[in-house]
Write an enzyme that holds these catalytic residues in place. Structure first.
Site, PDB file in Angstrom:
ATOM      1  N   ASP B 507      -5.954  -6.762   8.627  1.00  0.00           N
ATOM      2  CA  ASP B 507      -7.860  -7.277   8.394  1.00  0.00           C
ATOM      3  C   ASP B 507      -8.506  -7.685   7.267  1.00  0.00           C
ATOM      4  OD1 ASP B 507     -10.117  -8.514   9.967  1.00  0.00           O
ATOM      5  OD2 ASP B 507     -11.048  -6.652  10.708  1.00  0.00           O
ATOM      6  N   ASP B 695     -12.836  -5.014  17.107  1.00  0.00           N
ATOM      7  CA  ASP B 695     -10.517  -5.836  17.266  1.00  0.00           C
ATOM      8  C   ASP B 695     -10.348  -3.666  17.535  1.00  0.00           C
ATOM      9  OD1 ASP B 695     -11.197  -4.428  14.505  1.00  0.00           O
ATOM     10  OD2 ASP B 695      -9.691  -5.852  13.912  1.00  0.00           O
TER      11      ASP B 695
END
Lengths: 54, 795
Positions: B507, B695
């Site tokens: 990420d 997430d």
């Protein structure tokens, strides 16, 4: 050999004492830390402070 | 990087910082005044050896010391009664010390504390992080001791006496006693056995033989009924639950050999096996003890979670307000919380309005606005106003407490891999019992005199202990070593999954970058304003915003006041300052051109009355070791990929810097999940590295996941591995370590299988006497445990 009839029970008595002492030591927390005491022996006592004590 | 890290806490030194400390005659760089103060304190008390002894720089040490005044509440008589116990003329206090990680810490704390005026003794337990202080009832001040601990950079937390009994301590004490009884019993019985064996050859007075057997019986009995008790109870549980474990054959062997020996003793029979019984029990107990120690080391410092709560709270009474320890708060108490203070318990906002930072609980980094009647959670931080709260839940009943209990439970959960090994072991146990019955039947007809001895040997020698210990011992050792290397494994399956990973997917925000955008340049196009004017106006406008970018604008200065403040979601903010309408946000919203330059990934426009005044270029800096870590990850043979919700430009820039070719921008969590699924369908095994803030399902969708440890604790619980500290580098260690762990597991399993394959036929053929079987079985288990403990020396 008949002295064994005295000596062995005596040894067992001592064994019992040792177990009792160990149980007491464990119960009082002396064996809770099994890591630091092993290191303590190799540590110097404190060095002289480099600065003045407060 | 090493030359630029802080000598005390090993964090990178910010540029322009020239602080140093003289230690052992050398000037050492430090990163902040807090570290400097702590390092000087350690040096001036003559404890510089701490730096040689510690395992790794401690992220906890070096935090700015808390206000000394806070501790003084612990000096009141009722506080002393609540937090200390009387013992003779002294009082004893137990203090949880947050932020300690290694033996050097415990040495530092003990040595420092025992030098404090009045201290009779200071003992710290590095496993439970509990410091026990004994000091005179009169004239000593608990608050001074607490302040001293805080000065050292730890987070002390006095515990009420009843909360001090930790299950690990009780378990270790019991295990030690059992081990001692077994070892002393074994030595004694062995001595008598030598006499019995020797006299077998030289002839023995039957009365003396009987006496020695009686004595052996007397010593063996506590070994069987006390030391071996856990094996019997666990075997029984296995039988009742129809899942026979490895303790079943052990119990049958111990029980049968003991019963047969007792029978032989009192009927003056042929032979006794007390020596084999005690030796067997001793080695088993020793193996279990070593395994338990490895497990305890890996117990996470989840108790540290409770140190996120403040120590004290301001309670409002009818007449006055008083500072009380948090543990004394009760339901329906009213507490006062000033701006910047953590919230001490769960409750309802009773008066005032504010915004709170709940990142710790929800992973949401943006401040949450709260009005009267809203719920407040312990552990979140009151950001703005002074508020009053009515307490609804305290201590472990709070949301924070529940989370900490949940994550502790997760840590005790057994990984699927271990459960599988257990299941296999239980089939093997059943197979063994069948084989043993077969052997017994065969020998009963072939040579009835030897049938019992041989069956006993088969049972003992083939005990699948080594097999059952092979995996958990290695996992426990790996977990403990990894936590020393600043990695917390929350899910045992992670080690296996990580060792097979082929694709590392990162990420961006908060993982590869620091997650804190900064203004890198301000371009003022309207000459009526200075850069400072623009910054102040921007700060005033953004003050009300909860957008992540808004934090970049925050300023300490006095801000111009804004009226008709309005946040237009997804566009920007407008407000009236001195009669003019100012807008900050996207180009379309402010009404200007797209930007002075296409190179800047993120920019924000500031305009007044429809004309552009300034451009702000914002950048989220890469973590200092991101490049290094990615190269290392590739060297380990993993492919790298980048998925981010950020815009294409920002993602491309980061991807180019880090040489990532497989980069995806503007991903929703669903997109990210789809990318992972697609990779998995190509046969990749994906490790997702992300903070999981928005997430969590993405982390869960990957084969395994790693999260950096800033802020969001709840998000971390969905990650399998948590990296402590500010660097990314531990993840390469995690991958290397997991591979090593799986190698050791395979070695262990191979050894256990080879051993059993060789030992079983020999024992069944009658070549192995029971005492040799006991040695063989124990040695094979010990080899497995010792092999696993090699992981403790990793790197």
């Amino acid at each position: 050999m008949s002295i064994l009839y005295v000596l062995i029970p005596l040894a067992l008595l001592l064994l019992g004492l040792a177990v009792w002492a160990f149980f007491w030591a464990v119960g009082s927390g002396q064996f809770d830390d099994l890591d630091t005491p092993a290191m303590r022996i190799v540590m110097d006592d404190d060095k002289k402070p480099e600065a003045d004590e407060e | 990087m090493n030359s630029e890290t802080c000598f005390h806490c090993a964090l990178p030194i910010p540029s322009g910082c020239n602080l140093t400390v003289d230690i052992e005659g050398e000037r050492r760089p430090v990163c902040c005044p807090g570290c400097k103060a702590v390092a000087e304190l350690i040096r001036d008390t003559g404890l510089s050896r701490y730096y040689e002894l510690r395992d790794l720089p401690d992220p906890g040490v070096g935090r700015p010391p808390e206000e000394a005044a806070e501790w003084s509440v612990f000096d009141g008589d009722d506080m002393l009664a609540a937090f200390t116990e009387a013992s003779g003329d002294n009082r004893e206090a137990t203090i949880y010390v947050g932020g300690m990680y290694c033996s050097a810490c415990s040495w530092l704390i003990e040595t420092t504390m025992s030098k404090q005026p009045g201290i009779e003794s200071a003992e710290i337990n590095p496993i439970t992080h509990r410091l026990r202080l004994t000091f005179p009832a009169e004239g000593a001040s608990l608050s001074a001791y607490l302040a001293r601990l805080a000065d050292l950079g730890y987070q002390p937390q006095p515990l009420s006496p009843e909360s001090t009994a930790r299950p690990e301590v009780v378990e270790q004490r019991t295990a030690l006693k059992r081990l001692l009884v077994a070892s002393l019993g074994m030595m004694q019985v062995m001595m008598f056995a030598v006499g019995l064996y020797a006299m077998d050859y030289q002839g023995i007075d039957p009365d003396m033989q009987h006496f020695l057997r009686l004595v052996s019986f007397f010593v063996t009995t506590p070994v069987v009924f006390y030391s071996a008790k856990p094996f019997f109870t666990s075997a029984w549980r296995g039988v009742v639950g129809k899942k026979p474990g490895m303790d079943l054959p052990v119990s049958i062997a111990v029980g049968a050999a003991y019963a047969a020996s007792v029978y032989a003793t009192f009927t003056r029979g042929e032979a006794v096996w007390f020596d084999s019984v005690t030796m067997f029990v001793f080695f088993l107990t020793l193996g279990r003890f070593l395994e338990m120690r490895a497990r305890h080391r890996s117990i996470d410092r989840s108790a540290a979670l409770s140190s996120l709560l403040p120590n004290t709270a301001t309670r409002l009474d009818e007449t006055a307000h008083s500072v009380v320890p948090v543990s004394q708060l009760r339901k329906d108490d009213r507490v006062l919380i000033r701006a910047g203070e953590p919230i001490p318990a769960d409750g309802l906002l009773a008066s005032g309005s504010t915004s709170v930072d709940e990142a710790l609980l929800t992973g949401e980094p943006r401040p949450q606005a709260k009005a009267v009647g809203d719920e407040l959670s312990a552990g979140s931080v009151n950001l703005d106003g002074m508020i009053e709260m009515t307490v609804t839940q305290t201590g472990s009943d709070t949301t924070l407490g529940t989370i900490s209990i949940l994550s502790e439970r997760a840590r005790y959960a057994r990984p699927a891999f271990v459960t599988l090994a257990d299941r296999i072991a239980s089939y093997i146990v059943v197979a063994l019992l069948v084989v043993a019955t077969g052997v017994a039947t065969f020998w009963y007809f072939a040579d009835p005199d030897r049938a019992f001895v041989i069956t006993l040997s088969v049972l003992v020698v083939t005990c699948p202990c080594a097999l059952a210990l092979a995996t958990p011992a290695a996992f426990a050792a790996a977990g403990s070593r990894m936590s020393q290397l600043r990695l917390l494994v929350t899910n045992g399956n992670a080690i296996e999954a990580l060792s097979r990973a082929t694709l590392a997917m990162f990420d961006k925000t908060g993982t590869l970058t620091n997650g804190m955008p900064r203004i890198t340049s301000v371009l003022v196009v309207d000459n009526n304003f200075t850069e400072m004017d623009c910054r102040l106006v921007a700060a005033a406008l953004e003050h009300a915003s909860t957008h992540p970018l808004a934090r970049a604008f925050a300023m300490q200065d006095e801000l111009p006041s804004v009226t008709s403040h309005e946040v237009v979601v997804g566009q920007g903010i407008k407000g009236i300052i001195d009669g003019n309408e100012w807008r900050i946000g996207s180009a379309a919203f402010v009404g200007g051109a797209a930007g002075p330059s296409e190179e800047i990934a993120t920019h924000v426009l500031l305009g007044v009355d429809g004309s552009v005044v300034a451009w702000f270029a914002l950048e989220d800096e890469l973590r200092h070791d991101a490049g290094e870590t990615l190269r290392e990850v590739r060297r380990l043979g993993l492919r790298t990929a980048l998925v981010s919700g950020d815009n294409q430009l920002a993602v491309d820039e980061v991807a180019a810097k880090l040489e990532i070719t497989d980069a995806h921008a503007e991903c929703t969590p669903e997109d990210k999940l789809a990318i992972i699924k697609a990779a998995q369908e190509r046969g990749e095994r994906v490790v997702m590295i992300g903070d999981g803030i928005n997430d969590a399902p993405v982390l869960a969708g990957a084969d395994t996941s790693i999260a950096p440890a800033h802020g969001a604790l709840l998000a971390q619980t969905s990650a399998d591995v948590i990296m402590l500290g500010e660097s990314l580098e531990p993840m390469t260690t995690a991958i290397a370590m997991s591979r090593k762990t799986m190698r050791i597991v395979r070695q262990n399993l191979a050894w256990a299988i080879v051993y059993n394959a060789v030992a079983l036929p020999l024992a069944a053929a009658g070549y192995v006497p029971p005492w040799a079987a006991a040695i063989g079985m124990s040695a094979s288990s010990l080899i497995v445990v010792l092999n696993a403990l090699r992981l403790n020396r990793f790197e």
